[in-house]
Design an enzyme around this catalytic site. Structure first.
Site, PDB file in Angstrom:
ATOM      1  N   TYR A  54       1.094  -1.482   0.707  1.00 12.97           N
ATOM      2  CA  TYR A  54      -0.286  -0.165   0.279  1.00 12.97           C
ATOM      3  C   TYR A  54       0.733   1.218  -0.109  1.00 12.97           C
ATOM      4  O   TYR A  54       1.273   1.923   1.179  1.00 12.97           O
ATOM      5  CB  TYR A  54      -0.534   0.295   1.040  1.00 12.97           C
ATOM      6  CG  TYR A  54      -2.002  -0.757   1.655  1.00 12.97           C
ATOM      7  CD1 TYR A  54      -2.801  -1.824   0.673  1.00 12.97           C
ATOM      8  CD2 TYR A  54      -2.402  -1.189   2.455  1.00 12.97           C
ATOM      9  CE1 TYR A  54      -3.328  -2.783   0.308  1.00 12.97           C
ATOM     10  CE2 TYR A  54      -3.445  -1.871   2.752  1.00 12.97           C
ATOM     11  CZ  TYR A  54      -3.769  -2.715   1.349  1.00 12.97           C
ATOM     12  OH  TYR A  54      -4.754  -4.075   1.224  1.00 12.97           O
ATOM     13  N   LEU A 208     -17.592  -2.064   0.978  1.00 10.92           N
ATOM     14  CA  LEU A 208     -18.613  -0.618   0.488  1.00 10.92           C
ATOM     15  C   LEU A 208     -17.992  -0.729  -1.011  1.00 10.92           C
ATOM     16  O   LEU A 208     -17.537  -0.003  -1.611  1.00 10.92           O
ATOM     17  CB  LEU A 208     -18.202   0.102   1.373  1.00 10.92           C
ATOM     18  CG  LEU A 208     -18.058   1.070   2.357  1.00 10.92           C
ATOM     19  CD1 LEU A 208     -17.329   1.985   2.130  1.00 10.92           C
ATOM     20  CD2 LEU A 208     -19.985   0.738   2.495  1.00 10.92           C
TER      21      LEU A 208
END
Length: 280
Positions: A54, A208
């Site tokens: 990341y 989500l």
């Protein structure tokens, strides 16, 4: 370790364009990311999901976590993942079994830890098949655990057969798979239920989902003066006491809204209204 069911995903902390080609990648604001991390802990988050891969050109999720939160609270669980990696240009690489220890050590270095609380073996998309073995990689990761660098092991992006294969090698404490309202295949629902039977935490990374909000989602949101995203998170948590959520954000306002979703109780009528879109 016991954690609150709403955690924080660190993928978006380095910038708003995770995994974009380097020439298109945008780095986020460092102070804002550190504010999100510290505020998350203040709001009761004690489970942060991260990875050495990341990063944006100027930011690393692990380094941001280290800068914001070290020395770490005793009850904070940092979960990371190995097998995939990215070279300095941002191109993806996939580790051989004998390279997994190096990936673990890189996470340790970036986070400033001498051990990792939880490491998930993230299975490549091309290997997510019932007939594809993960035994060699999971066995190598289990050896890293035996060496004391890792406390707990999990698996990510796995089939039911691959979970069974891993459990035959070493204890598995969590499963991270894609799952969310409007993106929950029947076989994934079965795996979620099986995890509950085994006492394994189920931690979806797609709660989500980037799907269009339907009339049902909007109707339930209006009834609770909530946002559609909050309804999606609440629905995820309603799937079982062993189900967690790790929504990611680099925005303090979104963080506050996500945490508030943990207090949203959906009624049986709400769940019935949402049920037709539960499965693909």
């Amino acid at each position: 370790m016991t954690v609150n069911r709403l955690g924080l995903g660190a993928m978006r902390l380095p910038g708003p364009t995770p995994f974009a080609p380097r020439e298109e990648s945008v780095s986020g604001d460092r102070d804002r990311a550190i504010t999100v991390l510290r505020r998350a802990v203040e709001l009761g988050v004690n489970h942060i999901d991260t990875a050495a891969f990341y990063f944006s050109p100027l930011r690393s999720a692990n380094e941001l976590i280290n800068s914001a939160l070290a020395p770490y609270p005793d009850d904070l669980l940092l979960a990371t993942k190995v097998w995939p990696g990215r070279d300095p240009s941002g191109e993806w690489t996939w580790a051989d079994p004998n390279q997994l220890r190096g990936q673990v050590e890189e996470n340790l270095r970036q986070l400033g830890r001498d051990h990792l609380d939880l490491v998930n073996l993230r299975v490549p998309p091309s290997r997510r098949r019932a007939d594809a073995s993960i035994a060699e990689h999971f066995g190598a990761l289990a050896q890293v655990r035996e060496a004391g660098l890792v406390r707990h092991l999990g698996v990510s992006n796995v089939t039911a057969a691959q979970l069974a294969e891993a459990r035959a090698i070493a204890p598995v404490v969590c499963v991270q798979n894609a799952y969310g309202l409007g993106a929950a295949a029947a076989e994934e629902q079965q795996l979620l239920s099986r995890c509950g039977e085994y006492g394994i935490a189920y931690v979806p990374f797609y709660s989500l989902a980037d799907t269009e909000d339907t009339d049902a989602v909007r109707t339930v949101a209006r009834a609770h003066a909530a946002t559609p995203a909050q309804v999606r998170l609440a629905w995820t948590l309603h799937q079982g006491p062993h189900v967690l959520a790790i929504p990611g954000t680099g925005d303090p306002a979104h963080l506050q809204a996500n945490i508030a979703a943990g207090a949203l109780t959906l009624t049986p009528a709400d769940l019935a209204l949402l049920e037709p879109e539960t499965h693909e």
